[in-house]
Design an enzyme around this catalytic site. Structure first.
Site, short mmCIF file in Angstrom:
data_model
loop_
_atom_site.label_atom_id
_atom_site.label_comp_id
_atom_site.label_asym_id
_atom_site.label_seq_id
_atom_site.Cartn_x
_atom_site.Cartn_y
_atom_site.Cartn_z
N GLU A 254 9.15 16.61 14.48
CA GLU A 254 9.60 16.28 13.13
C GLU A 254 8.89 17.20 12.13
OE1 GLU A 254 8.45 12.51 11.31
OE2 GLU A 254 10.50 12.28 10.58
N LYS B 113 0.89 -1.17 0.00
CA LYS B 113 0.00 0.00 0.00
C LYS B 113 0.92 1.21 0.00
CE LYS B 113 -1.97 3.09 1.69
NZ LYS B 113 -1.73 4.46 1.17
N GLU C 168 9.22 1.29 11.09
CA GLU C 168 10.28 2.27 10.83
C GLU C 168 9.60 3.63 10.84
OE1 GLU C 168 13.41 1.36 10.57
OE2 GLU C 168 13.13 -0.80 10.31
P1 NAD Z 1 2.20 8.46 7.18
O1 NAD Z 1 2.33 7.73 8.46
O2 NAD Z 1 1.20 9.53 7.06
O3 NAD Z 1 1.87 7.45 5.99
C1 NAD Z 1 2.68 6.32 5.75
C2 NAD Z 1 1.83 5.27 5.06
O4 NAD Z 1 0.83 4.83 5.98
C3 NAD Z 1 1.07 5.78 3.83
O5 NAD Z 1 1.04 4.76 2.86
C4 NAD Z 1 -0.33 6.04 4.38
O6 NAD Z 1 -1.33 5.96 3.41
C5 NAD Z 1 -0.46 4.90 5.38
N1 NAD Z 1 -1.46 5.13 6.44
C6 NAD Z 1 -1.94 6.30 6.92
N2 NAD Z 1 -2.87 6.06 7.88
C7 NAD Z 1 -2.93 4.72 8.03
C8 NAD Z 1 -3.69 3.87 8.89
N3 NAD Z 1 -4.55 4.34 9.76
N4 NAD Z 1 -3.49 2.53 8.80
C9 NAD Z 1 -2.59 2.02 7.92
N5 NAD Z 1 -1.88 2.79 7.06
C10 NAD Z 1 -2.03 4.12 7.12
O7 NAD Z 1 3.66 8.99 6.82
P2 NAD Z 1 4.08 9.90 5.57
O8 NAD Z 1 3.66 11.29 5.87
O9 NAD Z 1 3.66 9.27 4.30
O10 NAD Z 1 5.68 9.78 5.63
C11 NAD Z 1 6.46 10.57 6.44
C12 NAD Z 1 6.82 9.86 7.73
O11 NAD Z 1 7.46 8.63 7.45
C13 NAD Z 1 7.81 10.66 8.57
O12 NAD Z 1 7.43 10.61 9.91
C14 NAD Z 1 9.13 9.91 8.34
O13 NAD Z 1 10.06 10.09 9.37
C15 NAD Z 1 8.65 8.51 8.25
N6 NAD Z 1 9.64 7.66 7.59
C16 NAD Z 1 10.37 6.77 8.34
C17 NAD Z 1 11.36 5.99 7.74
C18 NAD Z 1 12.20 5.03 8.55
O14 NAD Z 1 12.85 4.18 7.96
N7 NAD Z 1 12.21 5.15 9.86
C19 NAD Z 1 11.60 6.11 6.37
C20 NAD Z 1 10.84 7.03 5.63
C21 NAD Z 1 9.86 7.81 6.26
#
Ligand code: NAD
Length: 494
Positions: free
Chosen positions: A397, A188, A263
């Site tokens: 962040e 997803k 992550e």
């Molecule tokens: P997000 O948490 O908003 O979304 C991540 C994914 O989760 C997307 O595909 C989104 O559609 C999905 N999602 C959202 N709500 C959900 C739910 N209720 N249930 C299941 N899935 C759901 O994050 P983002 O804004 O897309 O990305 C940025 C974040 O990702 C930042 O906090 C960044 O630090 C983190 N990140 C972490 C790593 C790592 O390796 N630690 C790597 C890249 C990004």
């Protein structure tokens, strides 16, 4: 910016995109779509199918069928062969996929080259691992004659939920683990950047990866993502994204006690001592924040600078930052492209206001870029000086190109401040002293620490976090453990 002159990837000629399930394109039952925009121009470039429960059910069922079929029992040599075929596909189509990400999430083409070569290294590593996992024979103290051993088997159907900041790398961590072990995958991708993941699934099918092994359902997190996280027939979720969503995924996983890797977010410290070589530390710390326009989970956004060099450091940092080229990500000389979306742009600009309001001094940047970039979501790389570690810009962040410079007097104070944060993803130290570097390396609470460099990654070494940055390890010998479960076997010869 005029994109009409740019080489439009052929995948974008038809802007209507469907899910990729069981080796075929499938529209959403609801017929609903999500617009996806080029963040450099604000133009709609595609419409994604808006999936939900129904499409997740179909994709999980396809992944289950493939897993229960021949796939989970293919030989190590066949797994290796398929990964090498995937490698050839990435060599052939890596540039096309990188260009798709340039259109979809604004990654500069100069970054695409690095991403392509990182993914090729990942696949090589997974191909090597595919022939190398197994259990062990363990001497036992049972009375009589027993042979005891552990064997390993693929976990089953893996749900991969990935963010928008580096979609292909995010997808490959899950696909690579699955191909190396015999698991199957439902991905997803993020609603803001799904295109390269969709194209990748199509290319893998063309390369001979059997139907149902790699499925992609596009849609909103609260709909498709939540349905995947809670699904009773998914054995493990590999989640990468924000800490807030990570918590929801933990709750959803309780339905069938799924295995999880998380992550999550970060707010990493980068500590510069007075004895550091500033010719390296200034550009190193700068790109530790500004790479991918700050949209990197391990970005070293909290730059702790020893007070005796603070003035010189900030002067040199402001001068260096001013030389960075921000602009169309299609321009090969551009170092910083746009932010992913208007929402992310507003968030970053709001944090810049908050920083000034809290009393930090703006050394450079701070504004949205207008003129010929006005249609896109561009912001200047920004440096705040004299930040207090308690300020929101130092603790939350931002996920944008915003650096906070925080002064410290000695190593003890630097460590105390660096660790006064909820996250534990990355960290770095710049110094000429081995003993200072060693103290920091042991003292920084984070999944990875860089010494006199920032952000270097190797798939064989791996990557992970602690505290609110999550758990699980991507890459390295531990990566495949997440795709395998262990059985203890006892054989009696009595
Ligand atoms: P997000 O948490 O908003 O979304 C991540 C994914 O989760 C997307 O595909 C989104 O559609 C999905 N999602 C959202 N709500 C959900 C739910 N209720 N249930 C299941 N899935 C759901 O994050 P983002 O804004 O897309 O990305 C940025 C974040 O990702 C930042 O906090 C960044 O630090 C983190 N990140 C972490 C790593 C790592 O390796 N630690 C790597 C890249 C990004």
């Amino acid at each position: 910016m005029n994109t009409s002159a740019a080489p439009l990837p052929s995948f974008l000629v038809d802007p209507d995109k469907m899910h990729f399930i069981d080796g075929a394109w499938l529209a959403s039952a609801s017929g609903q779509t999500i617009e996806t925009r080029n963040p450099a121009t604000g133009e709609v470039i595609a419409r994604l199918a808006r999936g939900g429960q129904e499409e997740i059910d179909l994709a999980v069922a396809a992944a289950r069928r493939a897993f229960e079929g021949r796939w989970s029992r293919i030989t190590p040599s066949q797994r290796h062969g398929l990964l090498m075929r995937a490698h050839a596909i990435m060599e052939l189509h890596g540039d096309e996929l990188a260009l798709l990400e340039t259109y979809d999430m604004g990654a500069p083409v100069s970054r695409g080259l690095g991403i392509r070569s990182f993914i090729l290294k990942m696949i090589e590593y997974f191909a090597a691992q595919a022939m190398n996992w197994g259990g062990e024979t363990i001497p036992n103290s049972l009375p009589g004659q027993f042979t005891t051993m552990t064997i390993k088997a693929p976990v089953g159907v893996i749900g991969g939920i990935i963010p928008w900041n580096s979609p292909m790398v995010g997808a490959w961590w899950t696909i690579g683990g699955a191909l190396a072990t015999g698991c199957t995958v439902v991905l997803k991708p993020a609603e803001d950047a799904s295109l390269s993941v969709l194209r990748l699934a199509e290319l893998l099918a063309e390369a001979g990866i059997p139907d149902g092994v790699v499925n992609v359902v596009t849609g909103l997190g609260a709909e498709a993502g939540a349905a995947l996280a809670v699904h009773a027939d998914v054995d493990r979720i590999a989640f990468t994204g924000s800490t807030v969503t990570g918590r929801e995924v933990i709750r959803a996983s309780a339905s069938n006690i799924k295995r999880l890797s998380l992550e999550l977010g970060g707010k990493s410290p980068d500590i510069v001592f007075a004895d550091a070589d500033l010719a390296k530390a200034v550009p190193g710390a700068a790109m530790g924040v500004f790479n991918n326009s700050g949209q990197i989970c391990y970005a070293g956004t909290r730059v702790f600078v020893q007070r005796s060099i603070q003035e010189e450091f900030v002067e040199r940092m402001a001068a260096f930052t001013s030389t960075l080229k921000v602009g169309s990500p299609l321009d090969p000389d551009v170092q910083l492209g746009p932010l992913i979306s208007e929402r992310q742009l507003s968030r970053v600009l709001e944090y810049i206001e908050i920083g000034s309001f809290e009393g930090a001094s703006l050394a450079v940047g701070g504004k949205r870029l207008t003129g010929n970039l006005a249609g896109g979501y561009f912001v200047e790389p920004t440096v705040f000086d004299n930040v207090d570690n308690g300020m929101r810009v130092a603790q939350e962040e931002i996920f944008g190109p915003v650096m906070s410079v925080i002064p410290f007097d000695d190593g003890e104070e630097a460590l105390r401040l660096a660790n006064s944060i909820e996250y534990g993803l990355g960290g770095a130290v710049w110094t000429d002293s081995v003993s200072t570097a060693t103290r920091m390396m042991h003292g920084i609470k984070a999944g990875q620490v860089w010494v006199n460099c920032y952000g270097q990654m190797d798939p064989a070494v791996g990557f992970g976090g602690c505290k609110l940055s999550g758990y699980g390890w991507k890459g390295g010998s531990e990566h495949l453990e997440g795709f395998l479960y262990k059985k203890a076997v006892t054989i009696s010869a009595n």
